[in-house]
Write a protein that holds these residues in place. Structure first.
Motif, PDB file in Angstrom:
ATOM      1  N   ASN A  86    -163.857 -70.958 -98.599  1.00 30.65           N
ATOM      2  CA  ASN A  86    -162.416 -71.139 -98.706  1.00 30.65           C
ATOM      3  C   ASN A  86    -161.912 -70.887-100.122  1.00 30.65           C
ATOM      4  N   PRO A  87    -160.666 -70.460-100.257  1.00 29.77           N
ATOM      5  CA  PRO A  87    -160.095 -70.256-101.584  1.00 29.77           C
ATOM      6  C   PRO A  87    -159.807 -71.590-102.266  1.00 29.77           C
ATOM      7  N   LEU A  90    -155.892 -74.108-102.023  1.00 32.64           N
ATOM      8  CA  LEU A  90    -155.043 -73.894-100.852  1.00 32.64           C
ATOM      9  C   LEU A  90    -155.277 -75.033 -99.868  1.00 32.64           C
ATOM     10  N   ILE A  95    -154.894 -72.887 -94.128  1.00 31.66           N
ATOM     11  CA  ILE A  95    -155.893 -71.817 -94.184  1.00 31.66           C
ATOM     12  C   ILE A  95    -155.928 -71.004 -92.889  1.00 31.66           C
ATOM     13  N   ASN A  96    -155.826 -69.685 -93.054  1.00 30.21           N
ATOM     14  CA  ASN A  96    -156.000 -68.725 -91.967  1.00 30.21           C
ATOM     15  C   ASN A  96    -157.249 -67.893 -92.238  1.00 30.21           C
ATOM     16  N   SER A  98    -157.455 -64.854 -92.779  1.00 22.27           N
ATOM     17  CA  SER A  98    -157.182 -63.873 -93.835  1.00 22.27           C
ATOM     18  C   SER A  98    -157.295 -64.462 -95.239  1.00 22.27           C
ATOM     19  N   ASP A  99    -157.371 -65.788 -95.359  1.00 23.18           N
ATOM     20  CA  ASP A  99    -157.475 -66.448 -96.664  1.00 23.18           C
ATOM     21  C   ASP A  99    -158.925 -66.594 -97.128  1.00 23.18           C
ATOM     22  N   ASN A 113    -160.418 -62.211 -98.911  1.00 20.51           N
ATOM     23  CA  ASN A 113    -159.258 -62.415 -99.771  1.00 20.51           C
ATOM     24  C   ASN A 113    -159.703 -62.644-101.217  1.00 20.51           C
ATOM     25  N   SER A 115    -157.630 -62.428-103.804  1.00 19.38           N
ATOM     26  CA  SER A 115    -156.462 -62.744-104.637  1.00 19.38           C
ATOM     27  C   SER A 115    -156.531 -64.151-105.208  1.00 19.38           C
ATOM     28  N   ARG A 116    -157.409 -64.981-104.647  1.00 17.43           N
ATOM     29  CA  ARG A 116    -157.600 -66.354-105.149  1.00 17.43           C
ATOM     30  C   ARG A 116    -159.069 -66.543-105.514  1.00 17.43           C
TER      31      ARG A 116
END
Length: 289
Positions: A86-87, A90, A95-96, A98-99, A113, A115-116
């Motif tokens: 997990n990022p 968040l 959480i989806n 795509s995360d 993902n 980006s995080r």
């Protein structure tokens, strides 16, 4: 001479029932489905990521959010030395699939993902577990309320009821060291050593709980069970402090219960009821696949 109930239950089962799986034994009629089988790795990955996102939502509903703490790692079905996590930062309820972030054994993002950032300390806790235990495809670690409370005693859970027997014997362990946030590889290795080759759940002293499984569903169900078992342990100890005497499950009965409830297929099925509810109450279209 009459045979006692315990003798009947614990005697070796030589009937057709002995050949049944745990799911078959508890199902009257057609047994519940266990872990789905896939011939297409992309479909398998989609299913696994969907369930992983569902676990975070279930855990948020159970109050396991503690700032940015808490994480899950899940082995990719195709690249076994890569893991989804997990990022950082968040909320679990948001959480989806795509995360989620795909990292390698060093914790470096290689997909998903990017980006995080991922939780560096979080993946370090899990890295050695996955490396030493090929059977561990998922691990959950969170700073849950009762897990943290019971962890202050650095003791294993007692065999107080049928459900906690899923952690009988070597299935549970206690990590008795605490040196703050895990940022060193040597502590990651020590955690893996403490879990052992048969461990399913571990109590981390002054820290929280960690569970592992063949699937993220299994690891998640065991975490929910371990957290609730900590709550029951604390409540039982409080009553015992007032003079009530605790009665324990004996080793033979605990072993019998463990052997008939702890198969990966059965533990996967146990978690599906939580995903059913999450699908029903989700406001953003989440649906367990």
């Amino acid at each position: 001479m009459a045979t006692s109930f315990d003798q009947q239950v614990l005697a070796p089962d030589t009937s057709q029932n002995a050949k049944k799986t745990a799911l078959e034994k508890i199902s009257q009629g057609t047994p519940l489905p266990g872990v789905p089988k896939f011939t297409d790795v992309e479909r398998q990955r989609k299913h696994m990521l969907n369930h992983m996102a569902g676990v975070f939502r279930v855990f948020a509903r159970h109050g396991f959010v503690e700032g940015m703490s808490g994480h899950i790692s899940m082995r990719d079905p195709e690249f076994h030395d890569r893991f989804w996590t997990n990022p950082l930062g968040l909320h679990f309820a948001l959480i989806n699939t795509s995360d989620l972030i795909l990292v390698d054994e060093a914790g470096i993002a290689v997909g998903g993902n990017t980006s995080r950032p991922a939780n560096a300390a979080g993946f370090l806790i899990h890295a050695a577990l996955h490396k030493s235990r090929p059977d561990v495809n998922a691990a959950c670690h969170f700073h849950s309320t009762y897990g943290k409370a019971w962890s202050a005693f650095a003791q294993p859970l007692e065999m107080l009821n049928q459900d906690v027997a899923m952690f009988y014997g070597k299935a549970q362990s206690v990590y008795k060291e605490f040196g703050g946030v895990v940022l060193e590889e040597k502590e990651s290795a020590a955690l893996a050593s403490a879990l052992g080759n048969e461990g399913k759940g571990m109590i981390l002293r002054n820290h929280g709980l960690l569970t592992v499984g063949n699937t993220v569903d299994e690891a998640a169900y065991l975490f929910l069970l371990m957290e609730k078992s900590c709550q029951i342990q604390l409540a039982t100890d409080a009553a015992a402090a007032l003079g009530r005497k605790k009665v324990y499950i004996d080793d033979e009965a605990a072993r019998f219960t463990f052997e008939n409830t702890s198969e990966p297929e059965s533990l996967y099925a146990e978690f599906q009821v939580y995903l059913q509810y999450e699908t029903a109450v989700s406001h953003d279209g989440y649906k367990a696949l």
